[in-house]
Design a protein around this motif. Structure first.
Motif, PDB file in Angstrom:
ATOM      1  N   ILE A  86       0.944  -0.991   0.135  1.00 47.16           N
ATOM      2  CA  ILE A  86       0.006  -0.095  -0.076  1.00 47.16           C
ATOM      3  C   ILE A  86       0.637   1.349   0.213  1.00 47.16           C
ATOM      4  N   THR A  87       1.907   1.248   0.697  1.00 46.34           N
ATOM      5  CA  THR A  87       2.632   2.374   0.695  1.00 46.34           C
ATOM      6  C   THR A  87       3.211   2.769  -0.363  1.00 46.34           C
ATOM      7  N   ALA A  88       4.461   1.211  -1.517  1.00 48.52           N
ATOM      8  CA  ALA A  88       4.517   1.629  -2.527  1.00 48.52           C
ATOM      9  C   ALA A  88       3.578   2.258  -3.370  1.00 48.52           C
ATOM     10  N   ILE A  89       2.333   1.923  -3.355  1.00 50.63           N
ATOM     11  CA  ILE A  89       1.632   2.811  -4.095  1.00 50.63           C
ATOM     12  C   ILE A  89       0.778   3.972  -3.876  1.00 50.63           C
ATOM     13  N   LEU A  90       0.933   4.378  -2.615  1.00 52.59           N
ATOM     14  CA  LEU A  90       0.958   5.651  -2.147  1.00 52.59           C
ATOM     15  C   LEU A  90       1.822   6.657  -3.347  1.00 52.59           C
ATOM     16  N   VAL A  91       3.524   5.576  -2.841  1.00 55.40           N
ATOM     17  CA  VAL A  91       4.187   6.549  -3.655  1.00 55.40           C
ATOM     18  C   VAL A  91       3.330   7.139  -5.231  1.00 55.40           C
ATOM     19  N   GLY A  92       3.504   6.317  -5.860  1.00 53.64           N
ATOM     20  CA  GLY A  92       3.466   6.432  -7.222  1.00 53.64           C
ATOM     21  C   GLY A  92       2.113   7.204  -7.161  1.00 53.64           C
ATOM     22  N   VAL A  93       1.112   7.202  -6.514  1.00 51.14           N
ATOM     23  CA  VAL A  93      -0.155   7.996  -6.489  1.00 51.14           C
ATOM     24  C   VAL A  93       0.684   9.990  -6.718  1.00 51.14           C
ATOM     25  N   PHE A  94       1.297  10.214  -4.901  1.00 59.44           N
ATOM     26  CA  PHE A  94       1.802  11.358  -4.314  1.00 59.44           C
ATOM     27  C   PHE A  94       2.979  11.441  -5.943  1.00 59.44           C
ATOM     28  N   ILE A  95       2.967  11.123  -5.951  1.00 63.34           N
ATOM     29  CA  ILE A  95       4.537  11.578  -7.127  1.00 63.34           C
ATOM     30  C   ILE A  95       3.372  11.684  -8.903  1.00 63.34           C
ATOM     31  N   LEU A  96       2.415  10.828  -9.210  1.00 59.52           N
ATOM     32  CA  LEU A  96       2.153  10.661 -10.468  1.00 59.52           C
ATOM     33  C   LEU A  96       0.917  12.906 -10.251  1.00 59.52           C
ATOM     34  N   GLU A  97       0.574  12.065  -8.885  1.00 65.05           N
ATOM     35  CA  GLU A  97       0.076  13.880  -8.544  1.00 65.05           C
ATOM     36  C   GLU A  97       0.275  14.813  -9.201  1.00 65.05           C
ATOM     37  N   GLY A  98       1.297  14.521  -8.055  1.00 63.96           N
ATOM     38  CA  GLY A  98       2.352  15.962  -8.444  1.00 63.96           C
ATOM     39  C   GLY A  98       2.904  16.550  -9.493  1.00 63.96           C
ATOM     40  N   VAL A  99       3.318  15.645 -10.209  1.00 63.97           N
ATOM     41  CA  VAL A  99       3.440  16.117 -12.016  1.00 63.97           C
ATOM     42  C   VAL A  99       2.417  16.068 -12.583  1.00 63.97           C
ATOM     43  N   LEU A 100       1.570  15.705 -12.360  1.00 59.71           N
ATOM     44  CA  LEU A 100       0.224  15.971 -13.502  1.00 59.71           C
ATOM     45  C   LEU A 100      -0.470  17.474 -12.236  1.00 59.71           C
ATOM     46  N   SER A 101      -0.309  17.738 -11.031  1.00 55.86           N
ATOM     47  CA  SER A 101      -0.614  18.997 -10.662  1.00 55.86           C
ATOM     48  C   SER A 101       0.247  20.417 -11.161  1.00 55.86           C
ATOM     49  N   VAL A 102       1.463  19.969 -11.456  1.00 63.15           N
ATOM     50  CA  VAL A 102       2.436  20.986 -11.866  1.00 63.15           C
ATOM     51  C   VAL A 102       2.187  20.790 -13.264  1.00 63.15           C
ATOM     52  N   LEU A 103       1.750  19.782 -14.641  1.00 66.87           N
ATOM     53  CA  LEU A 103       2.221  20.242 -15.576  1.00 66.87           C
ATOM     54  C   LEU A 103       1.059  21.096 -15.592  1.00 66.87           C
ATOM     55  N   LEU A 104      -0.193  20.681 -14.496  1.00 68.30           N
ATOM     56  CA  LEU A 104      -2.226  21.667 -14.762  1.00 68.30           C
ATOM     57  C   LEU A 104      -1.484  22.850 -14.325  1.00 68.30           C
ATOM     58  N   GLY A 105      -0.887  23.224 -13.196  1.00 66.17           N
ATOM     59  CA  GLY A 105      -1.161  24.628 -13.128  1.00 66.17           C
ATOM     60  C   GLY A 105      -0.376  25.350 -14.285  1.00 66.17           C
ATOM     61  N   LEU A 106       0.915  24.902 -14.549  1.00 67.60           N
ATOM     62  CA  LEU A 106       1.578  25.107 -16.010  1.00 67.60           C
ATOM     63  C   LEU A 106       0.801  25.905 -17.318  1.00 67.60           C
ATOM     64  N   ARG A 107       0.334  24.816 -17.274  1.00 68.09           N
ATOM     65  CA  ARG A 107      -1.360  24.922 -18.412  1.00 68.09           C
ATOM     66  C   ARG A 107      -1.562  25.928 -17.880  1.00 68.09           C
ATOM     67  N   MET A 108      -2.105  26.327 -16.797  1.00 68.12           N
ATOM     68  CA  MET A 108      -3.207  27.078 -16.826  1.00 68.12           C
ATOM     69  C   MET A 108      -3.116  28.556 -16.121  1.00 68.12           C
ATOM     70  N   SER A 109      -1.714  28.650 -16.096  1.00 67.41           N
ATOM     71  CA  SER A 109      -0.988  30.202 -15.629  1.00 67.41           C
ATOM     72  C   SER A 109      -1.492  31.621 -16.430  1.00 67.41           C
TER      73      SER A 109
ATOM     74  N   GLN B 228      -4.728  31.346 -17.819  1.00 71.76           N
ATOM     75  CA  GLN B 228      -5.723  31.453 -17.893  1.00 71.76           C
ATOM     76  C   GLN B 228      -6.445  30.985 -16.593  1.00 71.76           C
ATOM     77  N   LEU B 229      -5.529  31.267 -15.470  1.00 72.70           N
ATOM     78  CA  LEU B 229      -6.296  30.674 -13.644  1.00 72.70           C
ATOM     79  C   LEU B 229      -5.416  31.845 -13.418  1.00 72.70           C
ATOM     80  N   GLU B 230      -6.325  33.049 -12.074  1.00 71.06           N
ATOM     81  CA  GLU B 230      -5.808  33.509 -11.120  1.00 71.06           C
ATOM     82  C   GLU B 230      -5.303  32.363  -9.997  1.00 71.06           C
ATOM     83  N   LYS B 231      -3.877  32.660 -10.159  1.00 74.26           N
ATOM     84  CA  LYS B 231      -3.703  31.916  -8.759  1.00 74.26           C
ATOM     85  C   LYS B 231      -3.267  30.675  -8.707  1.00 74.26           C
ATOM     86  N   TRP B 232      -2.905  30.719  -9.589  1.00 69.33           N
ATOM     87  CA  TRP B 232      -2.869  29.137 -11.008  1.00 69.33           C
ATOM     88  C   TRP B 232      -1.293  28.119  -9.638  1.00 69.33           C
TER      89      TRP B 232
END
Length: 187
Positions: free
Chosen positions: A101-124, A126-130
């Protein structure tokens, strides 16, 4: 249909407040215990999940038998057998479930982190406080990396600690709701 709280009688609101307070206290205490004793909480959470998986898999196998008229019933049965077998393995070999379960959490945290950074940069543009989306993603990514770098030792406490944080936050939220309800009654 949602009930408007202003339509409730003061005694009903008081009962609701007391329930929120009681449940909030239980969650806050359980969360605090899990944060203070994360290794114990990890074992409890792991065992709970293991038994749920075992029972889920066995129930699914019984369910799959009722679909023998369909050619795909074997695929369903194999899937539920894997779930039951995994649950049984986690019951028989404590620690493997927490590591998995910890290994799965690591994968989820890393994937969510990368996707959120990419989304935030993509929305820079178009979105206030991106930047908050990028910051949230960076935190998730860093958390995943820190847990991964210390793995497998983190597997002994991360699951219990994170569960404790969740319980604690839920408890505090319920206590705050009960307090707000108290303020509403006194008006």
């Amino acid at each position: 249909m949602a009930t408007d709280i202003s339509a409730l009688h003061k005694s009903e609101i008081a009962r609701m407040r007391n329930r929120f307070r009681a449940v909030g206290l239980v969650f806050a205490v359980l969360g605090t215990l899990a944060i203070v004793l994360p290794s114990v909480a990890t074992v409890l959470v792991e065992e709970f999940i293991a038994w749920l998986m075992l029972l889920w898999g066995l129930a699914g196998l019984l369910f799959a038998r009722s679909f023998k008229a369909f050619s795909e019933w074997r695929i369903v049965a194999v899937g539920f057998a894997v779930v039951a077998g995994t649950g049984l393995l986690f019951v028989l070999v404590p620690g493997w479930g927490a590591s998995f379960i910890t290994a799965i959490l690591v994968g989820v945290f890393i994937l969510e982190g990368v996707l959120s950074v990419l989304l935030g940069l993509r929305m820079s543009g178009q979105l206030e406080k991106w930047q908050w989306i990028v910051a949230s993603g960076a935190c998730s990514f860093i958390l995943g990396i820190v847990i991964m770098l210390q793995w497998p030792s983190t597997a002994r406490w991360v699951l219990g600690f994170l569960t404790g944080l969740n319980f604690f936050a839920t408890g505090i939220a319920m206590l705050l709701v009960s307090r707000a309800t108290l303020a509403r009654i006194s008006r």
